[in-house]
Design a protein around this motif. Structure first.
Motif, PDB file in Angstrom:
ATOM      1  N   LEU A  85       0.832  -1.231  -0.125  1.00  0.00           N
ATOM      2  CA  LEU A  85       0.075  -0.074  -0.036  1.00  0.00           C
ATOM      3  C   LEU A  85       0.938   1.278  -0.062  1.00  0.00           C
ATOM      4  O   LEU A  85       1.836   1.125   0.726  1.00  0.00           O
ATOM      5  N   THR A  90      -4.829   6.274   0.418  1.00  0.00           N
ATOM      6  CA  THR A  90      -5.738   6.575   1.428  1.00  0.00           C
ATOM      7  C   THR A  90      -7.121   7.173   0.916  1.00  0.00           C
ATOM      8  O   THR A  90      -7.027   8.159  -0.231  1.00  0.00           O
ATOM      9  N   VAL A 113      -3.196   5.267   4.714  1.00  0.00           N
ATOM     10  CA  VAL A 113      -1.874   4.761   4.631  1.00  0.00           C
ATOM     11  C   VAL A 113      -0.942   5.696   4.915  1.00  0.00           C
ATOM     12  O   VAL A 113      -0.715   6.824   4.470  1.00  0.00           O
TER      13      VAL A 113
END
Length: 115
Positions: A85, A90, A113
């Motif tokens: 990620l 996000t 994230v």
């Protein structure tokens, strides 16, 4: 009536992994195409991945090789495995299911994230 509920979001460090789930309940005869979308603050809702009833998959270029969509027909559930990620991942992640030839959105699950 059909309900669609996402789960599995949370806070993860860059490079980490999360698995999102999208469960459908109610009177379900068939789930055709299942999709994941995401929407970051101030942005439009963007396509992430899809899977057909025949398990054919499609991904946005930005997640290819890192995300995997799958489905468990017996459980009326679709998954999104997210690896490696990045902070730009996000967003609120939404599930869109075509159930009984009708489209249903879930309420979304937040993924954050951190860098």
């Amino acid at each position: 009536q059909v309900q669609v509920v996402e789960s599995g979001g949370g806070l993860v460090q860059a490079g980490g992994s999360l698995r999102l789930s999208c469960a459908a309940s109610g009177t379900i005869f068939s789930i055709n195409v299942a999709n994941w979308y995401r929407q970051a603050p101030g942005n439009e809702r963007d396509f992430v991945a899809s899977i057909t009833s025949g398990a054919s998959t499609n991904y946005a270029d930005s997640v290819k090789g890192r995300f995997t969509i799958s489905r468990d027909n017996a459980k009326n559930t679709v998954y999104l495995q997210m690896n490696s990620l990045k902070p730009e991942g996000t967003a609120v992640y939404y599930c869109l299911l075509r159930v009984n030839s009708v489209n249903y959105w879930g309420q979304g699950t937040q993924v954050t994230v951190s860098s």
